[in-house]
Motif scaffolding. Structure first.
Motif, PDB file in Angstrom:
ATOM      1  N   ASP A  51       6.495 -15.184   8.847  1.00  0.00           N
ATOM      2  CA  ASP A  51       5.134 -14.768   8.498  1.00  0.00           C
ATOM      3  C   ASP A  51       4.869 -13.322   8.922  1.00  0.00           C
ATOM      4  OD1 ASP A  51       4.683 -17.273   7.442  1.00  0.00           O
ATOM      5  OD2 ASP A  51       3.601 -18.035   9.213  1.00  0.00           O
ATOM      6  N   TYR A  52       5.368 -12.938  10.108  1.00  0.00           N
ATOM      7  CA  TYR A  52       5.216 -11.550  10.561  1.00  0.00           C
ATOM      8  C   TYR A  52       5.907 -10.592   9.592  1.00  0.00           C
ATOM      9  CZ  TYR A  52       3.952 -13.592  15.128  1.00  0.00           C
ATOM     10  OH  TYR A  52       3.369 -14.291  16.144  1.00  0.00           O
ATOM     11  N   ALA A  53       7.096 -10.977   9.131  1.00  0.00           N
ATOM     12  CA  ALA A  53       7.836 -10.139   8.190  1.00  0.00           C
ATOM     13  C   ALA A  53       7.071  -9.996   6.880  1.00  0.00           C
ATOM     14  CB  ALA A  53       9.230 -10.713   7.947  1.00  0.00           C
ATOM     15  N   GLU A  54       6.479 -11.093   6.406  1.00  0.00           N
ATOM     16  CA  GLU A  54       5.691 -11.040   5.168  1.00  0.00           C
ATOM     17  C   GLU A  54       4.475 -10.124   5.336  1.00  0.00           C
ATOM     18  OE1 GLU A  54       4.934 -11.588   1.305  1.00  0.00           O
ATOM     19  OE2 GLU A  54       6.672 -12.415   2.351  1.00  0.00           O
ATOM     20  N   CYS A  55       3.826 -10.216   6.488  1.00  0.00           N
ATOM     21  CA  CYS A  55       2.675  -9.363   6.778  1.00  0.00           C
ATOM     22  C   CYS A  55       3.092  -7.888   6.801  1.00  0.00           C
ATOM     23  CB  CYS A  55       2.059  -9.771   8.116  1.00  0.00           C
ATOM     24  SG  CYS A  55       0.619  -8.816   8.570  1.00  0.00           S
ATOM     25  N   ASP A  56       4.232  -7.602   7.405  1.00  0.00           N
ATOM     26  CA  ASP A  56       4.725  -6.223   7.446  1.00  0.00           C
ATOM     27  C   ASP A  56       5.059  -5.706   6.051  1.00  0.00           C
ATOM     28  OD1 ASP A  56       4.391  -6.042  10.148  1.00  0.00           O
ATOM     29  OD2 ASP A  56       6.525  -6.245  10.647  1.00  0.00           O
ATOM     30  N   ILE A  57       5.604  -6.559   5.201  1.00  0.00           N
ATOM     31  CA  ILE A  57       5.913  -6.163   3.826  1.00  0.00           C
ATOM     32  C   ILE A  57       4.628  -5.803   3.081  1.00  0.00           C
ATOM     33  CG2 ILE A  57       6.730  -7.031   1.596  1.00  0.00           C
ATOM     34  CD1 ILE A  57       8.893  -8.566   3.190  1.00  0.00           C
ATOM     35  N   LYS A  58       3.585  -6.604   3.240  1.00  0.00           N
ATOM     36  CA  LYS A  58       2.301  -6.314   2.586  1.00  0.00           C
ATOM     37  C   LYS A  58       1.712  -5.004   3.097  1.00  0.00           C
ATOM     38  CE  LYS A  58       1.121 -11.088   1.546  1.00  0.00           C
ATOM     39  NZ  LYS A  58       0.263 -12.212   1.851  1.00  0.00           N
ATOM     40  N   GLN A  59       1.793  -4.792   4.409  1.00  0.00           N
ATOM     41  CA  GLN A  59       1.269  -3.557   4.981  1.00  0.00           C
ATOM     42  C   GLN A  59       2.053  -2.349   4.458  1.00  0.00           C
ATOM     43  OE1 GLN A  59       1.402  -3.403   9.245  1.00  0.00           O
ATOM     44  NE2 GLN A  59       0.298  -1.465   9.354  1.00  0.00           N
ATOM     45  N   ALA A  60       3.370  -2.460   4.369  1.00  0.00           N
ATOM     46  CA  ALA A  60       4.195  -1.370   3.855  1.00  0.00           C
ATOM     47  C   ALA A  60       3.865  -1.073   2.395  1.00  0.00           C
ATOM     48  CB  ALA A  60       5.677  -1.719   4.004  1.00  0.00           C
ATOM     49  N   GLU A  61       3.615  -2.127   1.592  1.00  0.00           N
ATOM     50  CA  GLU A  61       3.241  -1.908   0.194  1.00  0.00           C
ATOM     51  C   GLU A  61       1.888  -1.205   0.088  1.00  0.00           C
ATOM     52  OE1 GLU A  61       3.499  -5.876  -1.339  1.00  0.00           O
ATOM     53  OE2 GLU A  61       5.644  -5.692  -1.787  1.00  0.00           O
ATOM     54  N   ARG A  62       0.947  -1.558   0.969  1.00  0.00           N
ATOM     55  CA  ARG A  62      -0.356  -0.875   0.986  1.00  0.00           C
ATOM     56  C   ARG A  62      -0.185   0.605   1.312  1.00  0.00           C
ATOM     57  NH1 ARG A  62      -2.533  -5.210   3.527  1.00  0.00           N
ATOM     58  NH2 ARG A  62      -2.212  -4.262   5.565  1.00  0.00           N
ATOM     59  N   VAL A  63       0.646   0.909   2.292  1.00  0.00           N
ATOM     60  CA  VAL A  63       0.877   2.302   2.678  1.00  0.00           C
ATOM     61  C   VAL A  63       1.574   3.059   1.555  1.00  0.00           C
ATOM     62  CG1 VAL A  63       2.162   3.776   4.282  1.00  0.00           C
ATOM     63  CG2 VAL A  63       0.854   1.843   5.149  1.00  0.00           C
ATOM     64  N   ILE A  64       2.513   2.425   0.883  1.00  0.00           N
ATOM     65  CA  ILE A  64       3.192   3.072  -0.244  1.00  0.00           C
ATOM     66  C   ILE A  64       2.192   3.395  -1.351  1.00  0.00           C
ATOM     67  CG2 ILE A  64       4.838   2.654  -2.132  1.00  0.00           C
ATOM     68  CD1 ILE A  64       6.591   1.211  -0.025  1.00  0.00           C
ATOM     69  N   GLN A  65       1.262   2.497  -1.618  1.00  0.00           N
ATOM     70  CA  GLN A  65       0.230   2.762  -2.626  1.00  0.00           C
ATOM     71  C   GLN A  65      -0.644   3.945  -2.209  1.00  0.00           C
ATOM     72  OE1 GLN A  65       1.611   1.306  -5.207  1.00  0.00           O
ATOM     73  NE2 GLN A  65      -0.443   0.890  -5.939  1.00  0.00           N
ATOM     74  N   GLN A  66      -1.003   4.015  -0.923  1.00  0.00           N
ATOM     75  CA  GLN A  66      -1.803   5.140  -0.446  1.00  0.00           C
ATOM     76  C   GLN A  66      -1.051   6.455  -0.595  1.00  0.00           C
ATOM     77  OE1 GLN A  66      -2.640   3.980   3.575  1.00  0.00           O
ATOM     78  NE2 GLN A  66      -4.463   2.807   3.022  1.00  0.00           N
ATOM     79  N   ILE A  67       0.234   6.442  -0.303  1.00  0.00           N
ATOM     80  CA  ILE A  67       1.042   7.656  -0.427  1.00  0.00           C
ATOM     81  C   ILE A  67       1.178   8.056  -1.892  1.00  0.00           C
ATOM     82  CG2 ILE A  67       3.360   8.611  -0.083  1.00  0.00           C
ATOM     83  CD1 ILE A  67       3.520   6.883   2.467  1.00  0.00           C
ATOM     84  N   ARG A  68       1.336   7.083  -2.787  1.00  0.00           N
ATOM     85  CA  ARG A  68       1.416   7.407  -4.221  1.00  0.00           C
ATOM     86  C   ARG A  68       0.105   8.014  -4.729  1.00  0.00           C
ATOM     87  NH1 ARG A  68       6.181   5.425  -6.293  1.00  0.00           N
ATOM     88  NH2 ARG A  68       7.011   3.594  -5.233  1.00  0.00           N
TER      89      ARG A  68
END
Length: 139
Positions: free
Chosen positions: A24-41
Motif C-alpha cells: 500500500d505504501y508503494a502504491e501511495c508513492d506511485i500516485k504521489q510520483a504521478e502527481r508530481v510528474i503532472q505538475q512538472i509537465r
C-alpha cells in the motif's frame, strides 16, 4: 518529494499484513510520483508558452551608468552595462522585477570617471539608446 516505500526491507518479514502495508505504501508513492510528474509537465508547458511570449516581445536597449560607493574601501565605483529591456507594461510580475538580458558590463574605479562616461557614451552610440544613471549621485 520523498518516496519511502523503497527503503523498507522486506525479505526478513513473513507477516502478510505488514507486507500488504508495504505494498500500500508503494502504491501511495506511485500516485504521489504521478502527481508530481503532472505538475512538472504543466510547469514545462507554461515555460514553453512564456518562451513564445518572450520571442514575440519587443526589446529596447538601455545603457546603465551605475555609481556606487564601496563601503569597505570608501571609494566610488562605476559600473556600465547594457540591458536589453523587454517592453512590458509592468515593472514587476509575481513580485519579481522584470529582467532583460545584460550585455557588455564593465567596472571602473572612481578615478576613472571620465573613462566610464566615455564608455557609456560609446555604448549608447553603438546600441542607439539612452543612458540611465542609477545609484548614488550627488544632487
Amino acid at each position: 518529494m520523498y518516496l519511502r516505500s523503497t527503503e523498507y526491507k522486506f525479505k526478513h518479514i513473513y507477516n502478510i499484513t505488514t507486507l500488504k502495508n508495504y505494498c500500500d505504501y508503494a502504491e501511495c508513492d506511485i500516485k504521489q510520483a504521478e502527481r508530481v510528474i503532472q505538475q512538472i509537465r504543466k510547469y514545462q508547458q507554461d515555460l514553453f508558452d512564456h518562451v513564445q511570449n518572450v520571442l514575440n516581445t519587443e526589446m529596447k536597449p538601455v545603457v546603465y551608468l551605475h555609481r556606487s560607493i564601496n563601503y569597505s574601501t570608501k571609494k566610488k565605483e562605476y559600473r556600465i552595462f547594457v540591458e536589453i529591456r523587454p517592453q512590458v507594461e509592468k515593472e514587476q510580475i509575481d513580485g519579481h522585477r522584470v529582467n532583460g538580458e545584460y550585455k557588455e558590463q564593465k567596472n571602473f574605479t572612481g578615478t576613472e570617471r571620465n573613462s566610464a562616461f566615455k564608455y557609456a557614451e560609446e555604448l549608447a552610440k553603438k546600441y542607439r539608446c539612452p543612458i540611465e544613471k542609477t545609484g548614488y549621485w550627488r544632487m
